[in-house]
Motif scaffolding. Structure first.
Motif, short mmCIF file in Angstrom:
data_model
loop_
_atom_site.label_atom_id
_atom_site.label_comp_id
_atom_site.label_asym_id
_atom_site.label_seq_id
_atom_site.Cartn_x
_atom_site.Cartn_y
_atom_site.Cartn_z
N ALA A 19 0.58 -1.29 0.05
CA ALA A 19 -0.11 0.14 0.19
C ALA A 19 0.71 1.12 0.08
CB ALA A 19 -0.90 0.08 1.20
N LEU A 20 1.98 1.23 0.77
CA LEU A 20 2.90 2.43 0.43
C LEU A 20 3.87 2.71 -0.75
CD1 LEU A 20 4.19 2.47 4.31
CD2 LEU A 20 2.25 3.69 3.38
N ARG A 21 3.90 1.51 -1.29
CA ARG A 21 4.69 1.45 -2.58
C ARG A 21 3.90 1.61 -3.99
NH1 ARG A 21 9.25 -2.83 -2.03
NH2 ARG A 21 8.95 -3.51 0.08
N SER A 22 2.53 1.90 -3.72
CA SER A 22 1.73 2.38 -4.76
C SER A 22 1.12 3.58 -4.38
CB SER A 22 0.62 1.06 -5.13
OG SER A 22 0.22 0.53 -4.05
N SER A 23 0.42 4.21 -5.32
CA SER A 23 -0.09 5.57 -5.19
C SER A 23 -1.11 5.52 -4.17
CB SER A 23 -0.70 5.90 -6.50
OG SER A 23 0.39 6.21 -7.29
N HIS A 24 -1.08 6.30 -3.01
CA HIS A 24 -2.03 6.63 -2.08
C HIS A 24 -1.86 7.98 -1.52
CE1 HIS A 24 1.67 5.76 0.14
NE2 HIS A 24 1.10 6.31 1.01
N GLU A 28 -7.81 13.74 4.77
CA GLU A 28 -8.15 15.09 4.95
C GLU A 28 -7.69 15.58 6.38
OE1 GLU A 28 -11.47 18.56 4.82
OE2 GLU A 28 -12.14 16.63 3.90
N GLY A 29 -6.77 16.65 6.42
CA GLY A 29 -6.29 17.13 7.74
C GLY A 29 -5.36 16.24 8.27
N VAL A 30 -4.51 15.32 7.62
CA VAL A 30 -3.62 14.47 8.10
C VAL A 30 -2.37 14.76 7.46
CG1 VAL A 30 -2.76 12.17 8.40
CG2 VAL A 30 -5.41 12.83 8.90
N TRP A 31 -1.45 15.05 8.29
CA TRP A 31 0.16 15.42 7.98
C TRP A 31 1.01 14.01 8.13
CZ3 TRP A 31 1.61 19.77 5.48
CH2 TRP A 31 1.04 20.94 5.29
N GLY A 32 1.73 13.51 7.18
CA GLY A 32 2.56 12.58 7.43
C GLY A 32 4.18 12.92 6.95
N THR A 44 8.18 9.67 -4.17
CA THR A 44 7.21 10.14 -5.23
C THR A 44 6.21 10.92 -5.12
OG1 THR A 44 8.44 8.60 -6.59
CG2 THR A 44 7.01 9.79 -7.64
N TYR A 45 6.04 12.22 -5.32
CA TYR A 45 4.89 12.85 -5.32
C TYR A 45 4.21 12.86 -6.74
CZ TYR A 45 6.86 15.29 -1.28
OH TYR A 45 7.49 15.39 0.25
N VAL A 46 2.83 12.51 -6.71
CA VAL A 46 2.39 12.25 -8.07
C VAL A 46 1.72 13.43 -8.72
CG1 VAL A 46 0.22 11.18 -8.95
CG2 VAL A 46 1.56 9.84 -7.39
N GLN A 47 1.11 14.33 -8.09
CA GLN A 47 0.75 15.70 -8.56
C GLN A 47 1.03 16.93 -7.73
OE1 GLN A 47 -0.13 15.30 -11.62
NE2 GLN A 47 -2.33 15.82 -12.06
N PRO A 48 1.81 17.60 -8.21
CA PRO A 48 2.50 17.77 -9.34
C PRO A 48 3.71 16.63 -9.12
CG PRO A 48 3.13 19.75 -8.38
CD PRO A 48 2.07 19.24 -7.52
N HIS A 49 4.39 16.20 -10.27
CA HIS A 49 5.36 15.15 -10.24
C HIS A 49 6.71 15.57 -9.74
CE1 HIS A 49 7.32 11.45 -10.83
NE2 HIS A 49 8.29 12.04 -11.51
N SER A 50 7.14 15.09 -8.54
CA SER A 50 8.51 15.27 -8.13
C SER A 50 9.03 14.24 -7.29
CB SER A 50 8.43 16.71 -7.36
OG SER A 50 7.75 16.55 -5.97
N GLU A 51 10.24 14.06 -6.99
CA GLU A 51 10.88 13.03 -6.51
C GLU A 51 11.75 13.74 -5.36
OE1 GLU A 51 12.78 10.56 -9.31
OE2 GLU A 51 10.79 9.47 -9.91
N LYS A 52 11.88 12.80 -4.35
CA LYS A 52 12.79 13.27 -3.26
C LYS A 52 13.51 12.09 -2.64
CE LYS A 52 12.87 15.81 1.18
NZ LYS A 52 12.05 16.75 2.04
N GLY A 60 10.68 13.20 4.74
CA GLY A 60 9.94 13.47 3.80
C GLY A 60 8.54 13.97 4.45
N LEU A 61 8.17 14.99 3.98
CA LEU A 61 6.65 15.54 4.28
C LEU A 61 5.65 15.25 3.45
CD1 LEU A 61 5.17 17.16 6.79
CD2 LEU A 61 5.81 19.23 5.64
N VAL A 62 4.37 14.83 3.90
CA VAL A 62 3.27 14.56 2.93
C VAL A 62 2.12 15.37 3.42
CG1 VAL A 62 1.62 12.87 2.01
CG2 VAL A 62 4.00 12.39 2.55
N ALA A 63 1.55 16.30 2.76
CA ALA A 63 0.65 17.19 3.00
C ALA A 63 -0.73 16.37 2.91
CB ALA A 63 0.51 18.42 1.97
N PRO A 64 -1.81 16.88 3.67
CA PRO A 64 -3.09 16.38 3.66
C PRO A 64 -3.71 15.98 2.20
CG PRO A 64 -3.21 17.78 5.34
CD PRO A 64 -1.77 18.05 4.29
N GLN A 65 -4.07 14.90 1.90
CA GLN A 65 -4.61 14.25 0.66
C GLN A 65 -3.86 14.45 -0.58
OE1 GLN A 65 -8.31 16.96 0.79
NE2 GLN A 65 -9.32 14.93 0.90
N GLN A 66 -2.20 14.31 -0.35
CA GLN A 66 -1.27 14.60 -1.29
C GLN A 66 -1.03 13.13 -1.86
OE1 GLN A 66 2.40 16.35 -0.19
NE2 GLN A 66 2.88 17.01 -2.15
#
Length: 89
Positions: A19-24, A28-32, A44-52, A60-66
């Motif tokens: 589940a973490l290896r595929s797009s997810h 809402e309201g949750v930061w990872g 890998t961020y899907v929209q807009p595409h970028s990699e870190k 790595g910071l993941v914003a809500p619903q990213q």
């Protein structure tokens, strides 16, 4: 400093869930915050595409619903912390 309300178990390159290896996305309201304990992980961020490239000193910071996914870059150990507000890096 904001404390996480929940954390995943520690995963390695063999136990990293599909589940973490595929797009997810976070809810809402949750930061990872993806913390690398050993090794490297590509975020890998899907929209807009970028990699870190994540390392023990570069989480790595993941914003809500990213939409995103991760790729193990060899032996590693990682954990995800979840927050209601943006965590301090």
């Amino acid at each position: 400093m904001t404390e996480p309300y929940r954390s995943t178990p520690v995963f390695d390159e063999n136990t990293l869930p599909d589940a973490l290896r595929s797009s997810h996305q976070t809810k809402e309201g949750v930061w990872g915050l993806i913390r690398i304990l050993e090794g490297e992980l590509k975020l890998t961020y899907v929209q807009p595409h970028s990699e870190k490239l994540l390392t023990p000193g570069n989480p790595g910071l993941v914003a809500p619903q990213q939409t995103h996914f991760v790729t193990a870059m060899g032996p590693m150990r990682m954990q995800v912390d979840f927050y209601h507000d943006p965590p301090a890096l």
